[in-house]
Design an enzyme around this catalytic site. Sequence first.
Site, PDB file in Angstrom:
ATOM      1  N   LYS A  20      -8.379  -0.036  10.653  1.00  0.00           N
ATOM      2  CA  LYS A  20      -8.382  -1.093   9.641  1.00  0.00           C
ATOM      3  C   LYS A  20      -7.457  -2.207  10.118  1.00  0.00           C
ATOM      4  O   LYS A  20      -6.256  -1.993  10.298  1.00  0.00           O
ATOM      5  CB  LYS A  20      -7.907  -0.532   8.305  1.00  0.00           C
ATOM      6  CG  LYS A  20      -7.833  -1.586   7.208  1.00  0.00           C
ATOM      7  CD  LYS A  20      -7.567  -0.959   5.856  1.00  0.00           C
ATOM      8  CE  LYS A  20      -7.429  -2.017   4.778  1.00  0.00           C
ATOM      9  NZ  LYS A  20      -7.198  -1.437   3.461  1.00  0.00           N
ATOM     10  N   CYS A  64       0.812  -1.222   0.000  1.00  0.00           N
ATOM     11  CA  CYS A  64       0.000   0.000   0.000  1.00  0.00           C
ATOM     12  C   CYS A  64       0.844   1.269   0.000  1.00  0.00           C
ATOM     13  O   CYS A  64       0.370   2.328   0.406  1.00  0.00           O
ATOM     14  CB  CYS A  64      -0.953  -0.009   1.190  1.00  0.00           C
ATOM     15  SG  CYS A  64      -2.068  -1.431   1.194  1.00  0.00           S
ATOM     16  N   ARG A  88       0.500  -7.341   5.439  1.00  0.00           N
ATOM     17  CA  ARG A  88       0.296  -5.919   5.709  1.00  0.00           C
ATOM     18  C   ARG A  88       0.334  -5.602   7.213  1.00  0.00           C
ATOM     19  O   ARG A  88      -0.150  -4.574   7.652  1.00  0.00           O
ATOM     20  CB  ARG A  88      -1.060  -5.468   5.150  1.00  0.00           C
ATOM     21  CG  ARG A  88      -1.284  -5.730   3.675  1.00  0.00           C
ATOM     22  CD  ARG A  88      -2.286  -4.739   3.109  1.00  0.00           C
ATOM     23  NE  ARG A  88      -2.921  -5.149   1.878  1.00  0.00           N
ATOM     24  CZ  ARG A  88      -2.315  -5.284   0.696  1.00  0.00           C
ATOM     25  NH1 ARG A  88      -1.027  -5.048   0.584  1.00  0.00           N
ATOM     26  NH2 ARG A  88      -3.011  -5.640  -0.370  1.00  0.00           N
ATOM     27  N   LYS A 106     -13.093  -1.366   9.993  1.00  0.00           N
ATOM     28  CA  LYS A 106     -13.066  -2.375   8.934  1.00  0.00           C
ATOM     29  C   LYS A 106     -12.186  -3.541   9.343  1.00  0.00           C
ATOM     30  O   LYS A 106     -11.085  -3.305   9.823  1.00  0.00           O
ATOM     31  CB  LYS A 106     -12.517  -1.710   7.672  1.00  0.00           C
ATOM     32  CG  LYS A 106     -12.358  -2.631   6.504  1.00  0.00           C
ATOM     33  CD  LYS A 106     -11.681  -1.908   5.377  1.00  0.00           C
ATOM     34  CE  LYS A 106     -11.313  -2.938   4.330  1.00  0.00           C
ATOM     35  NZ  LYS A 106     -10.398  -2.435   3.360  1.00  0.00           N
ATOM     36  N   SER A 112     -15.307  -8.032   1.761  1.00  0.00           N
ATOM     37  CA  SER A 112     -15.546  -9.096   0.778  1.00  0.00           C
ATOM     38  C   SER A 112     -15.715 -10.472   1.406  1.00  0.00           C
ATOM     39  O   SER A 112     -16.583 -11.244   1.000  1.00  0.00           O
ATOM     40  CB  SER A 112     -14.396  -9.107  -0.229  1.00  0.00           C
ATOM     41  OG  SER A 112     -13.152  -9.250   0.435  1.00  0.00           O
TER      42      SER A 112
HETATM   43  C1  PBG Z   1      -7.100  -1.320  -0.265  1.00  0.00           C
HETATM   44  C2  PBG Z   1      -8.346  -1.912   0.254  1.00  0.00           C
HETATM   45  C3  PBG Z   1      -8.616  -3.242   0.625  1.00  0.00           C
HETATM   46  C4  PBG Z   1      -9.979  -3.300   0.915  1.00  0.00           C
HETATM   47  C5  PBG Z   1     -10.492  -2.015   0.757  1.00  0.00           C
HETATM   48  N1  PBG Z   1      -9.463  -1.169   0.369  1.00  0.00           N
HETATM   49  C6  PBG Z   1      -7.754  -4.436   0.623  1.00  0.00           C
HETATM   50  C7  PBG Z   1      -6.631  -4.586   1.556  1.00  0.00           C
HETATM   51  O1  PBG Z   1      -6.369  -3.767   2.440  1.00  0.00           O
HETATM   52  O2  PBG Z   1      -5.935  -5.583   1.360  1.00  0.00           O
HETATM   53  C8  PBG Z   1     -10.743  -4.533   1.296  1.00  0.00           C
HETATM   54  C9  PBG Z   1     -12.190  -4.527   0.924  1.00  0.00           C
HETATM   55  C10 PBG Z   1     -12.863  -5.851   0.976  1.00  0.00           C
HETATM   56  O3  PBG Z   1     -12.287  -6.876   1.390  1.00  0.00           O
HETATM   57  O4  PBG Z   1     -14.038  -5.880   0.593  1.00  0.00           O
HETATM   58  N2  PBG Z   1      -6.081  -1.185   0.636  1.00  0.00           N
END
Ligand code: PBG
Length: 325
Positions: free
Chosen positions: A192, A127, A214, A245, A271
């Site tokens: 997050k 990222c 990450r 999140k 997701s």
């Molecule tokens: C980008 C991002 C991610 C998600 C939203 N923005 C992926 C991640 O951090 O790997 C995940 C969204 C989802 O799983 O629906 N950094």
Amino acid sequence: MNRGRRLRTNPLIRGMVRETRASRDSLIYPIFFEEGNNIKAHIDSLEGQYRYSPDRAKEAIDDCLSHGVNKVLLFGIPKEKDSVGSQAYAENGVVQQAIREIKKEYKDEIYVITDVCMCEYTSHGHCGILNGNQVNNDETLKYLSDIALSHVKAGADMVAPSDMMDGRIAAIREKLDGAGFINTPIMSYAIKYASSFYGPFRDAAGSAPSFGDRKAYQMDFGNMREAIKEANFDEEEGADILMVKPALAFLDVIRELSYNTNLPIATYSVSGEYAMIKNAGKQGLINEYGVMCETTTSMLRAGADILITYYAKEIADAILRGDIG
Ligand code: PBG
């Protein structure tokens, strides 16, 4: 005798005493845009979700509006990736194209929010900008603020940084203000977690890290005090909305945050949450619609004001029917 059942005898009284209310106004639908032409490709890991090319944005947006969902969160999948994610802040990048298409057609009928991150655009899938095997925080801030500004210049109504770099809210705020966009809000992915629930998204967006994970920037899922600390930092730096999140495994964090901020709270039902419900429903193990209604309500009950979810359109319909809220 205490008879709790008196208030449960029929749908009218149950509706009257319901504590958690829902509104279509609070729903945000994520949409994936892929660089190219005439694409509407099914995302197999997220049944019922598609990757669109910008020229077909109208189909995606019309569908949302027909359900009364008028906020979207855009993600981009570029053709070319490189080590510094150039396509993320390119004037004619895929998200920038999609924003222009949407705004040309719908103006203020739809509220366009963009995900600000580099992982879909970098060849290494991290990222930010790498220094050896580490993401260089302060170097990355310049790129993130350039991405945010390019989205806003293309017409985005709000930006949502999801990278988890320190100081990015202040950096983006300063950049937007400096360019005159003083009224463009920032929704921070403030809390997050480094989560296994993002699996299907990384498939959909091609954004899995090519090495490592990450955990050096996203949060440890055991931590609550740190979550509030992160949220407070972002609030001080000028965030307008705070996000938690994922959602379902972190309802306690949403609740705790609600005691610790006066900002609106968003949560992203990611997701993996969608895929679990979808697939268990498909296999006949659970009633998908019922579980969708119940889990949606749980996020609101925990204290979320705003929901980002792949079920946004179905939830909007369920709200109209009175099955949620
Ligand atoms: C980008 C991002 C991610 C998600 C939203 N923005 C992926 C991640 O951090 O790997 C995940 C969204 C989802 O799983 O629906 N950094």
